[in-house]
Design a protein around this motif. Sequence first.
Motif, PDB file in Angstrom:
ATOM      1  N   ALA A  67     -38.152   7.215  59.169  1.00  0.00           N
ATOM      2  CA  ALA A  67     -37.744   8.575  58.826  1.00  0.00           C
ATOM      3  C   ALA A  67     -37.100   8.619  57.440  1.00  0.00           C
ATOM      4  CB  ALA A  67     -36.772   9.117  59.870  1.00  0.00           C
ATOM      5  N   GLY A  68     -36.339   7.589  57.104  1.00  0.00           N
ATOM      6  CA  GLY A  68     -35.753   7.518  55.773  1.00  0.00           C
ATOM      7  C   GLY A  68     -36.812   7.439  54.692  1.00  0.00           C
ATOM      8  N   HIS A  69     -37.830   6.609  54.925  1.00  0.00           N
ATOM      9  CA  HIS A  69     -38.935   6.521  53.968  1.00  0.00           C
ATOM     10  C   HIS A  69     -39.724   7.828  53.932  1.00  0.00           C
ATOM     11  CE1 HIS A  69     -38.543   2.370  52.710  1.00  0.00           C
ATOM     12  NE2 HIS A  69     -38.367   2.002  53.984  1.00  0.00           N
ATOM     13  N   ALA A  70     -39.851   8.487  55.090  1.00  0.00           N
ATOM     14  CA  ALA A  70     -40.570   9.763  55.135  1.00  0.00           C
ATOM     15  C   ALA A  70     -39.891  10.785  54.238  1.00  0.00           C
ATOM     16  CB  ALA A  70     -40.638  10.278  56.574  1.00  0.00           C
ATOM     17  N   GLU A  71     -38.565  10.841  54.284  1.00  0.00           N
ATOM     18  CA  GLU A  71     -37.822  11.770  53.434  1.00  0.00           C
ATOM     19  C   GLU A  71     -38.085  11.488  51.960  1.00  0.00           C
ATOM     20  OE1 GLU A  71     -35.837  14.919  52.437  1.00  0.00           O
ATOM     21  OE2 GLU A  71     -35.808  14.361  54.568  1.00  0.00           O
ATOM     22  N   THR A  72     -38.090  10.203  51.594  1.00  0.00           N
ATOM     23  CA  THR A  72     -38.329   9.828  50.200  1.00  0.00           C
ATOM     24  C   THR A  72     -39.743  10.205  49.762  1.00  0.00           C
ATOM     25  OG1 THR A  72     -36.778   7.978  50.377  1.00  0.00           O
ATOM     26  CG2 THR A  72     -38.389   7.889  48.581  1.00  0.00           C
ATOM     27  N   ILE A  73     -40.708   9.916  50.623  1.00  0.00           N
ATOM     28  CA  ILE A  73     -42.110  10.197  50.294  1.00  0.00           C
ATOM     29  C   ILE A  73     -42.355  11.694  50.171  1.00  0.00           C
ATOM     30  CG2 ILE A  73     -44.475  10.075  51.186  1.00  0.00           C
ATOM     31  CD1 ILE A  73     -43.616   7.362  52.484  1.00  0.00           C
ATOM     32  N   LEU A  74     -41.859  12.457  51.142  1.00  0.00           N
ATOM     33  CA  LEU A  74     -42.091  13.903  51.131  1.00  0.00           C
ATOM     34  C   LEU A  74     -41.384  14.575  49.956  1.00  0.00           C
ATOM     35  CD1 LEU A  74     -41.751  14.522  54.968  1.00  0.00           C
ATOM     36  CD2 LEU A  74     -43.854  14.661  53.621  1.00  0.00           C
ATOM     37  N   SER A  75     -40.197  14.091  49.621  1.00  0.00           N
ATOM     38  CA  SER A  75     -39.488  14.635  48.456  1.00  0.00           C
ATOM     39  C   SER A  75     -40.266  14.359  47.171  1.00  0.00           C
ATOM     40  CB  SER A  75     -38.085  14.036  48.361  1.00  0.00           C
ATOM     41  OG  SER A  75     -37.289  14.438  49.459  1.00  0.00           O
ATOM     42  N   ALA A  76     -40.840  13.151  47.069  1.00  0.00           N
ATOM     43  CA  ALA A  76     -41.614  12.811  45.871  1.00  0.00           C
ATOM     44  C   ALA A  76     -42.857  13.692  45.753  1.00  0.00           C
ATOM     45  CB  ALA A  76     -42.013  11.341  45.918  1.00  0.00           C
ATOM     46  N   VAL A  77     -43.503  13.962  46.880  1.00  0.00           N
ATOM     47  CA  VAL A  77     -44.683  14.828  46.870  1.00  0.00           C
ATOM     48  C   VAL A  77     -44.294  16.240  46.427  1.00  0.00           C
ATOM     49  CG1 VAL A  77     -46.420  15.925  48.337  1.00  0.00           C
ATOM     50  CG2 VAL A  77     -45.940  13.485  48.595  1.00  0.00           C
ATOM     51  N   GLU A  78     -43.169  16.751  46.945  1.00  0.00           N
ATOM     52  CA  GLU A  78     -42.715  18.082  46.557  1.00  0.00           C
ATOM     53  C   GLU A  78     -42.356  18.115  45.076  1.00  0.00           C
ATOM     54  OE1 GLU A  78     -39.511  18.967  49.160  1.00  0.00           O
ATOM     55  OE2 GLU A  78     -40.794  19.272  50.911  1.00  0.00           O
ATOM     56  N   ASP A  79     -41.686  17.080  44.598  1.00  0.00           N
ATOM     57  CA  ASP A  79     -41.321  17.025  43.175  1.00  0.00           C
ATOM     58  C   ASP A  79     -42.562  17.039  42.294  1.00  0.00           C
ATOM     59  OD1 ASP A  79     -38.647  16.992  43.751  1.00  0.00           O
ATOM     60  OD2 ASP A  79     -38.414  14.823  43.559  1.00  0.00           O
ATOM     61  N   ALA A  80     -43.594  16.318  42.723  1.00  0.00           N
ATOM     62  CA  ALA A  80     -44.834  16.299  41.947  1.00  0.00           C
ATOM     63  C   ALA A  80     -45.461  17.692  41.894  1.00  0.00           C
ATOM     64  CB  ALA A  80     -45.819  15.304  42.548  1.00  0.00           C
ATOM     65  N   GLY A  81     -45.421  18.373  43.027  1.00  0.00           N
ATOM     66  CA  GLY A  81     -45.966  19.734  43.060  1.00  0.00           C
ATOM     67  C   GLY A  81     -45.197  20.680  42.163  1.00  0.00           C
ATOM     68  N   HIS A  82     -43.873  20.547  42.154  1.00  0.00           N
ATOM     69  CA  HIS A  82     -43.053  21.409  41.310  1.00  0.00           C
ATOM     70  C   HIS A  82     -43.259  21.090  39.833  1.00  0.00           C
ATOM     71  CE1 HIS A  82     -40.130  21.892  44.939  1.00  0.00           C
ATOM     72  NE2 HIS A  82     -41.254  22.566  45.086  1.00  0.00           N
ATOM     73  N   ALA A  83     -43.459  19.816  39.514  1.00  0.00           N
ATOM     74  CA  ALA A  83     -43.717  19.439  38.125  1.00  0.00           C
ATOM     75  C   ALA A  83     -45.013  20.074  37.633  1.00  0.00           C
ATOM     76  CB  ALA A  83     -43.788  17.920  37.995  1.00  0.00           C
ATOM     77  N   MET A  84     -46.040  20.063  38.473  1.00  0.00           N
ATOM     78  CA  MET A  84     -47.297  20.699  38.097  1.00  0.00           C
ATOM     79  C   MET A  84     -47.133  22.211  37.989  1.00  0.00           C
ATOM     80  SD  MET A  84     -49.248  18.280  37.519  1.00  0.00           S
ATOM     81  CE  MET A  84     -50.680  19.312  37.192  1.00  0.00           C
ATOM     82  N   GLU A  85     -46.296  22.765  38.851  1.00  0.00           N
ATOM     83  CA  GLU A  85     -46.019  24.196  38.806  1.00  0.00           C
ATOM     84  C   GLU A  85     -45.375  24.569  37.473  1.00  0.00           C
ATOM     85  OE1 GLU A  85     -44.148  26.632  42.290  1.00  0.00           O
ATOM     86  OE2 GLU A  85     -42.509  25.835  41.068  1.00  0.00           O
ATOM     87  N   SER A  86     -44.413  23.752  37.037  1.00  0.00           N
ATOM     88  CA  SER A  86     -43.763  24.007  35.753  1.00  0.00           C
ATOM     89  C   SER A  86     -44.732  23.848  34.593  1.00  0.00           C
ATOM     90  CB  SER A  86     -42.576  23.045  35.569  1.00  0.00           C
ATOM     91  OG  SER A  86     -41.580  23.286  36.533  1.00  0.00           O
ATOM     92  N   ALA A  87     -45.621  22.871  34.702  1.00  0.00           N
ATOM     93  CA  ALA A  87     -46.601  22.649  33.636  1.00  0.00           C
ATOM     94  C   ALA A  87     -47.541  23.839  33.494  1.00  0.00           C
ATOM     95  CB  ALA A  87     -47.401  21.379  33.917  1.00  0.00           C
TER      96      ALA A  87
END
Length: 303
Positions: A67-87
């Motif tokens: 579950a700890g790794h899941a939080e890290t992975i899902l947060s990274a995926v969301e961050d990537a999506g937001h970075a593309m959104e900003s771009a």
Amino acid sequence: MEPSLHRLRLLRELERRETVTAVAGALDYTVSAVSQQLALLEREAGTPLFERRGRRIGLTDAGVVLAGHAETILSAVEDAGHAMESARAGVGTTLTAGVWASVATRLLPEGIRVLARDHPGIGVRSRELAPEDTTGAVRDGSLDLAFVLDYSSYTMARVPELTRAPIAVESLHVVAPRGWIDADEVALADLASRPWVLAHPRSHFGRAVRLACREAGFEPDIRHEAGEQSTALALITAGLGVTLASDLGLSTTTADVDVLPLSDGLTRTVSIAYRERDARRRPLQAFVDAFTEAALGLGLDTP
């Protein structure tokens, strides 16, 4: 082991909510579908991830680690999506907002109009929820943001992961059947002997009004419990009691009731809640700016 993001999200929610039923309700799945996906995740892991604890399901040591790794992975995926959104500078972005009845009736249409004028590439989807349910949906990612309330008599519990941007302050008014009260202004104490129409005390509004009445020295005589403001106002129109309504809530009043200022100065602050980690999302900040302008345009006070 290569678990899907979907199953990792279910694991994260189970750690937070502790029952399969709660996970299913939060993510709009059936209980059986959640159970099947979690069972598949456990088979993929090759080790027990869950253990029954009464009516709840706890995580084993291996489950906590995953579950700890899941939080890290899902947060990274969301961050990537937001970075593309900003771009993309917000082009093609759609935000999902949690609303409640009076916001959906008045503020939502006006805010969307302002947002479309200034940022035509940002779309809005809305989901109507009870005000006390919105913050949990934002925290778990089901919503990008939500409207939340704080009453001057009762503030909503803070969620550590969330930030609130206040956009407006509403006054609360007395609503009574036509001719019941011969006054230009009313104090809560003046309503001590009147029958009331009010939401259940589990609701944020119902709790806030009860606390304000107790502060004024009386327990309201609640003859009818009504969760929806429109239902309460219909009962008032029928002569069955008095209630309180906010500036936004008054949009559903009829000519058959009296709306009177409340001298106690009871107010509620409307804010937009979003996750702290999303604070730099430009579409989200554009949403806050647009709805702040919309609230001002509707005549609401600024925080």
